[in-house]
Motif scaffolding. Structure first.
Motif, PDB file in Angstrom:
ATOM      1  N   PRO A 211      20.954  27.272  32.589  1.00 55.85           N
ATOM      2  CA  PRO A 211      20.645  28.676  32.316  1.00 55.85           C
ATOM      3  C   PRO A 211      19.392  28.810  31.453  1.00 55.85           C
ATOM      4  O   PRO A 211      18.652  27.848  31.241  1.00 55.85           O
ATOM      5  CB  PRO A 211      21.894  29.155  31.583  1.00 55.85           C
ATOM      6  CG  PRO A 211      22.416  27.932  30.887  1.00 55.85           C
ATOM      7  CD  PRO A 211      22.083  26.773  31.789  1.00 55.85           C
ATOM      8  N   GLU A 215      16.783  28.801  34.366  1.00 58.98           N
ATOM      9  CA  GLU A 215      17.109  29.810  35.376  1.00 58.98           C
ATOM     10  C   GLU A 215      15.909  30.712  35.631  1.00 58.98           C
ATOM     11  O   GLU A 215      15.600  31.057  36.783  1.00 58.98           O
ATOM     12  CB  GLU A 215      18.303  30.653  34.940  1.00 58.98           C
ATOM     13  CG  GLU A 215      18.674  31.683  36.001  1.00 58.98           C
ATOM     14  CD  GLU A 215      19.697  32.711  35.537  1.00 58.98           C
ATOM     15  OE1 GLU A 215      20.817  32.685  36.066  1.00 58.98           O
ATOM     16  OE2 GLU A 215      19.353  33.538  34.657  1.00 58.98           O
ATOM     17  N   ASN A 293      22.183  27.141  37.402  1.00 55.89           N
ATOM     18  CA  ASN A 293      21.639  28.430  37.840  1.00 55.89           C
ATOM     19  C   ASN A 293      21.608  28.486  39.363  1.00 55.89           C
ATOM     20  O   ASN A 293      21.488  27.467  40.043  1.00 55.89           O
ATOM     21  CB  ASN A 293      20.274  28.693  37.198  1.00 55.89           C
ATOM     22  CG  ASN A 293      19.120  27.999  37.875  1.00 55.89           C
ATOM     23  OD1 ASN A 293      18.790  28.305  39.012  1.00 55.89           O
ATOM     24  ND2 ASN A 293      18.492  27.050  37.165  1.00 55.89           N
TER      25      ASN A 293
END
Length: 402
Positions: A211, A215, A293
């Motif tokens: 993340p 991401e 992600n």
């Protein structure tokens, strides 16, 4: 079933690639079966227990079956007796012991629609990982994990070869940074915008697959062929679910954005197309509490964090962007610096540090410049750039996206 990672990795309907010595789909297998010879081939992860083939009269001398499911123990014994070698799949595991393909976001998110984050393939594998010792698994589990990671290595090499064949040897650009950076923050938007520009200029974006900044980078690459305004709208849609620890809304928001802005239909079954729309992500189940992600085009998820980190940095020879991050990012900086110092993977691209204030508080530049100046391959301290200017960052990475 489409999206089920335990199906495509056991062989799809079409050959994965043209590798002469490896058989990775039932269609490719049937071509060789019709010729009555599998001699010397490596057959990867096929469901040969479904519509079982007739091996009568087929030359299997030196054939290596890896992770394949066969109809019965008697079939296995007969193949071995005729000169084949078998590395069987390990039972009672939620992951394939020899994946023939990299994962897709659909694979990792499989199960979310029915059972939420707790029922996703990605989560189920992580729970299995924890239940079997985490980073210190028992021997049987360790062997299974290493077979899985070897399959990911193999698939990764082929995916990258396909990219180079299509785009030439243009350097991949790694984008690193903090996993906790919330969606919608300035740093998140900066990383996404930079990746959008780089991917739009034909560069392959490589991230650690988690993340935060990672991401953001894969999101920017996912929007490479769309307008900047659409990328900004997508970030606005993601921002109400900023924290990856709030698993269900975080994942739901990502899937909603993918549904609202689907990749071109031609991309879905094409490895190069997927890498173009989303880039490459290499996450690890060691950090499985951080959901992978869902914007990367291809995902090489590993059990081994050491192999995964080395792969990210080995591939990112066209330059590395370090967005604000802490211990993990700093570790990656000096791992990359070691490779650049010794040129273990060839010449290096720029080291671009985004966020002047952040990197002033963590003065890695003061350590890196004198270190790289003493490289046995000549002074490489000129590779370092600390900036808040995306135009300057793009120029340092030798990209003209004007």
């Amino acid at each position: 079933m489409p999206g089920d990672p335990l199906q495509p990795v056991f062989g799809g309907d079409i050959p994965f690639d043209s590798t002469a010595g490896e058989v990775e789909s039932r269609a490719e297998f049937n071509v060789h079966l019709a010729k009555r010879s599998l001699a010397g081939l490596i057959v990867l992860g096929l469901r040969l227990d479904l519509d079982p083939p007739d091996f009568t009269g087929v030359d299997v001398q030196g054939t290596l079956f890896v992770g394949c499911r066969l109809a019965a123990p008697e079939v296995e014994i007969a193949l071995i007796g005729r000169g084949a070698h078998l590395v069987p799949p390990f039972d009672a595991r939620p992951y394939p012991t020899h994946p023939a393909h990299l994962y897709t976001p659909e694979d990792l998110a499989y199960g979310f629609a029915q059972d939420g984050f707790a029922g996703m393939y990605d989560t189920c594998v992580y729970e299995h990982f924890l239940e079997h010792g985490g980073a210190a698994p028992d021997l049987r589990e360790a062997i299974a994990q290493r077979l899985h990671d070897a399959g990911i290595d193999n698939a990764l090499g082929k995916a990258l070869a396909a990219w180079v064949h299509a785009h030439g040897a243009r350097g991949a650009v790694g984008i690193m940074g903090g996993h906790a950076e919330p969606r919608g923050s300035d740093a998140y938007r900066m990383a996404a915008t930079l990746a959008w520009r780089l991917a739009g200029a034909g560069r392959l974006i490589v991230t650690g697959g988690g993340p935060g900044v990672m991401e953001a980078a894969n999101l920017g690459a996912y929007f490479a062929t769309r307008a900047a305004g659409e990328l900004s709208e997508a970030i606005d849609r993601l921002a109400p679910a900023p924290d990856f620890l709030d698993h269900d809304p975080y994942t739901a928001a990502a899937l909603a954005v993918r549904a609202a802005y689907p990749a071109p239909p031609a991309v879905v079954g094409d490895v190069v197309g997927r890498l173009t729309h989303g880039g490459l992500a290499l996450p690890t189940w060691l950090y499985g509490h951080e959901p992978a992600n869902l914007f990367a085009g291809q995902i090489g998820k590993y059990f081994s964090n050491a192999v995964r980190e080395d792969s990210i940095l080995r591939l990112s020879r066209g330059g590395i962007v370090f967005a604000p991050g802490w211990a993990g990012t700093v570790q990656e900086i000096f791992q990359a610096a070691t490779k650049t110092f010794y040129r273990t993977d060839g010449p290096s691209g720029a080291f671009v540090f985004l966020g002047v204030d952040h990197w002033a508080a963590l003065p890695v530049e003061a350590l890196l410049r004198p270190l790289l100046a003493r490289s046995p391959h000549g002074d490489q301290s000129n590779l370092i750039l600390v900036t808040d200017d995306l135009d300057e960052a793009v120029r340092a990475l030798n990209v003209d996206d004007a």
